[in-house]
Design an enzyme around this catalytic site. Structure first.
Site, mmCIF file in Angstrom:
data_model
loop_
_atom_site.group_PDB
_atom_site.id
_atom_site.type_symbol
_atom_site.label_atom_id
_atom_site.label_comp_id
_atom_site.label_asym_id
_atom_site.label_seq_id
_atom_site.Cartn_x
_atom_site.Cartn_y
_atom_site.Cartn_z
ATOM 1 N N SER A 13 13.306 -30.941 122.891
ATOM 2 C CA SER A 13 12.766 -30.577 124.206
ATOM 3 C C SER A 13 13.795 -30.750 125.336
ATOM 4 O O SER A 13 14.517 -31.748 125.393
ATOM 5 C CB SER A 13 11.542 -31.450 124.505
ATOM 6 N N LYS A 64 -1.833 -29.650 123.081
ATOM 7 C CA LYS A 64 -2.344 -29.286 124.407
ATOM 8 C C LYS A 64 -3.878 -29.204 124.434
ATOM 9 O O LYS A 64 -4.500 -29.539 125.432
ATOM 10 C CB LYS A 64 -1.758 -27.950 124.852
ATOM 11 N N ASP A 100 1.608 -23.923 132.552
ATOM 12 C CA ASP A 100 2.280 -22.860 131.777
ATOM 13 C C ASP A 100 2.107 -21.476 132.414
ATOM 14 O O ASP A 100 3.057 -20.701 132.498
ATOM 15 C CB ASP A 100 1.722 -22.801 130.340
ATOM 16 N N GLY A 128 -2.211 -20.650 121.719
ATOM 17 C CA GLY A 128 -2.561 -21.474 122.879
ATOM 18 C C GLY A 128 -1.940 -21.019 124.185
ATOM 19 O O GLY A 128 -2.507 -21.257 125.250
ATOM 20 N N ASN A 149 -2.454 -9.072 117.439
ATOM 21 C CA ASN A 149 -2.218 -10.307 116.678
ATOM 22 C C ASN A 149 -2.461 -10.025 115.208
ATOM 23 O O ASN A 149 -3.217 -9.117 114.859
ATOM 24 C CB ASN A 149 -3.187 -11.399 117.157
HETATM 25 P P1 NDP Z 1 0.446 -21.089 118.697
HETATM 26 O O1 NDP Z 1 0.938 -21.824 117.499
HETATM 27 O O2 NDP Z 1 -0.820 -21.512 119.352
HETATM 28 O O3 NDP Z 1 0.257 -19.522 118.309
HETATM 29 C C1 NDP Z 1 1.224 -18.860 117.568
HETATM 30 C C2 NDP Z 1 0.961 -17.358 117.591
HETATM 31 O O4 NDP Z 1 2.080 -16.736 116.961
HETATM 32 C C3 NDP Z 1 -0.263 -16.903 116.826
HETATM 33 O O5 NDP Z 1 -0.874 -15.841 117.533
HETATM 34 C C4 NDP Z 1 0.309 -16.410 115.498
HETATM 35 O O6 NDP Z 1 -0.415 -15.331 114.916
HETATM 36 C C5 NDP Z 1 1.620 -15.837 115.964
HETATM 37 N N1 NDP Z 1 2.646 -15.786 114.900
HETATM 38 C C6 NDP Z 1 3.292 -16.827 114.340
HETATM 39 N N2 NDP Z 1 4.202 -16.364 113.451
HETATM 40 C C7 NDP Z 1 4.119 -15.016 113.456
HETATM 41 C C8 NDP Z 1 4.792 -13.981 112.746
HETATM 42 N N3 NDP Z 1 5.746 -14.240 111.869
HETATM 43 N N4 NDP Z 1 4.442 -12.711 113.016
HETATM 44 C C9 NDP Z 1 3.474 -12.410 113.930
HETATM 45 N N5 NDP Z 1 2.800 -13.352 114.626
HETATM 46 C C10 NDP Z 1 3.114 -14.640 114.398
HETATM 47 O O7 NDP Z 1 1.657 -21.078 119.738
HETATM 48 P P2 NDP Z 1 1.599 -21.067 121.341
HETATM 49 O O8 NDP Z 1 0.704 -19.951 121.781
HETATM 50 O O9 NDP Z 1 1.346 -22.425 121.869
HETATM 51 O O10 NDP Z 1 3.118 -20.704 121.707
HETATM 52 C C11 NDP Z 1 3.685 -19.469 121.303
HETATM 53 C C12 NDP Z 1 5.207 -19.553 121.489
HETATM 54 O O11 NDP Z 1 5.489 -19.629 122.887
HETATM 55 C C13 NDP Z 1 5.803 -20.783 120.836
HETATM 56 O O12 NDP Z 1 6.968 -20.432 120.100
HETATM 57 C C14 NDP Z 1 6.133 -21.698 122.003
HETATM 58 O O13 NDP Z 1 7.301 -22.483 121.758
HETATM 59 C C15 NDP Z 1 6.380 -20.705 123.135
HETATM 60 N N6 NDP Z 1 6.037 -21.273 124.437
HETATM 61 C C16 NDP Z 1 7.013 -21.285 125.396
HETATM 62 C C17 NDP Z 1 6.761 -21.827 126.636
HETATM 63 C C18 NDP Z 1 7.857 -21.852 127.653
HETATM 64 O O14 NDP Z 1 7.753 -22.617 128.623
HETATM 65 N N7 NDP Z 1 8.868 -21.028 127.528
HETATM 66 C C19 NDP Z 1 5.443 -22.409 126.987
HETATM 67 C C20 NDP Z 1 4.452 -22.282 125.928
HETATM 68 C C21 NDP Z 1 4.771 -21.743 124.698
HETATM 69 P P3 NDP Z 1 -1.692 -15.566 113.940
HETATM 70 O O15 NDP Z 1 -2.786 -16.033 114.824
HETATM 71 O O16 NDP Z 1 -1.926 -14.231 113.369
HETATM 72 O O17 NDP Z 1 -1.244 -16.624 112.952
#
Ligand code: NDP
Length: 263
Positions: A13, A64, A100, A128, A149
C-alpha cells in the site's frame, strides 16, 4: 497522532507514504502504519489500535464491507456504497466514511478534465468499488451507463432498481461505442486478461483502469494499441481518495502535484 490502514494484502500500500507526505505539508506529527491482518484478526487488531489512542484508519480490500457493522455511524455516501474505507475514532467510538467515489470522480473530471455529461459510459466489473463510482457518475448526468461483468447476477445486484443502467455480458460488447470505458475489475492486479470480445471497440474512448499496480495493465495496453483517445490508471484516484480521508481527519486539503511527482 496515530493512523493506519488495515487490509490483506496491504504491505504494497502507498497509503503510509501518501499520508506522511500530506502531513509534512502542514507540519502535523502523525504516525501511519500498515497492518496486514486476516479476517479473524481484524476486529481484535482494530480494538488494539483504538485502545492505543489511534485517531483514525483506512480500510482496504477485502474488509470495506465488514466495517459497516463495526461503526456507530456512517456518512450518507458510505451508507449508499455499503462500504467503509475511512474510519475516525472520536471519544472511543468509530465513525465510518467512504472516499473512493469522490476520489475517482475528482481524478477523472478535475485532474484529467474529462466531461461525463451526455457521454456513453461502460463499467467493467461489479465488485465493491462499483457503487462508489456509479453514484458519482450518475450525479453528472451521463447519456448512458452500461455495466458488464462475468457474473451477471452480481451486476444486477449492484444496479438494484436503477432501471436506466443496462447490464450486459462481455459477449454483448461487440459493435458498441463508448466515450468512457472504466475497468473496475481486479483482473489487472492479478495479471489476468479481461474476457473482452476480439472486436471490442476502444476507438476514441477515454479508458480508465482503477488499478495502479502494475502501472500499465493489459487493459490499458490494449486500449492504447486499439485507438483509445486517452488512458488513465488508478493512481490519481488513490491520491484523491487519500487526500479526502486526510481532509476528513485533519480538516485541511493537501496539495497533490508535488506528491505525484515524488511518487
Ligand atoms: P472486488 O474484488 O470487489 O471485485 C472484483 C471484480 O473484478 C468483480 O466484478 C470480478 O468479476 C471482476 N474480475 C476479477 N477478475 C476478473 C477477470 N479475470 N476477468 C473479468 N472480471 C474479473 O474488487 P473491488 O471492486 O474492491 O476493486 C476492483 C479493483 O479496483 C481492484 O483491483 C482494486 O485494487 C481497485 N481499486 C482501486 C482504487 C484506487 O484508489 N485506485 C480504489 C478501489 C479499488 P466477477 O464478479 O465476475 O468475479
Amino acid at each position: 497522532m496515530r493512523y493506519a490502514v488495515f487490509g490483506n494484502p496491504v504491505l504494497h500500500s502507498l497509503s503510509p507514504r501518501l499520508h506522511l507526505a500530506f502531513a509534512a505539508q502542514f507540519n502535523l506529527p502523525i504516525v501511519y502504519e500498515a497492518f496486514q491482518v486476516t479476517e479473524d484478526e481484524l476486529l481484535l487488531q482494530i480494538e488494539r489500535f483504538r485502545t492505543m489512542d489511534g485517531k483514525g484508519f483506512n480500510v482496504t480490500a477485502p474488509y470495506k464491507q465488514i466495517l459497516c457493522n463495526q461503526v456507530v455511524e456512517m456518512t450518507q455516501r458510505a451508507q449508499y456504497m455499503q462500504a467503509v474505507n475511512t474510519v475516525t475514532i472520536k471519544d472511543g467510538k468509530l465513525y465510518g466514511d467512504n472516499t473512493d467515489g469522490v476520489g475517482f470522480i475528482r481524478d477523472l473530471t478535475i485532474r484529467h478534465a474529462i466531461t461525463v455529461q451526455q457521454k456513453d459510459i461502460l463499467i467493467l466489473g461489479s465488485g465493491g468499488a462499483v457503487p462508489a463510482i456509479l453514484s458519482e457518475l450518475l450525479a453528472l448526468q451521463p447519456r448512458n451507463i452500461m455495466i458488464a461483468n462475468r457474473d451477471i447476477n452480481k451486476a444486477k445486484k449492484v444496479v438494484k432498481n436503477m432501471s436506466a443502467i443496462k447490464v450486459l455480458s462481455y459477449d454483448d460488447l461487440i459493435d458498441q461505442n463508448f466515450d468512457i470505458i472504466i475497468n473496475a475489475t481486479s483482473a489487472g492486479i492479478k495479471k489476468e486478461i479481461l474476457p473482452l470480445p476480439n472486436k471490442f471497440n476502444f476507438k476514441n474512448a477515454v479508458c480508465y483502469d482503477l488499478n495502479y499496480l502494475p502501472e500499465t495493465t493489459q487493459f490499458l495496453v490494449d486500449a492504447t494499441i486499439k485507438g483509445a483517445k486517452k488512458t488513465i490508471n488508478g493512481l490519481g484516484m488513490l491520491l484523491e481518495q487519500a487526500a479526502e480521508s486526510f481532509y476528513v481527519w485533519h480538516n485541511v486539503r493537501p496539495e497533490l502535484n508535488s506528491v505525484v511527482s515524488r511518487l
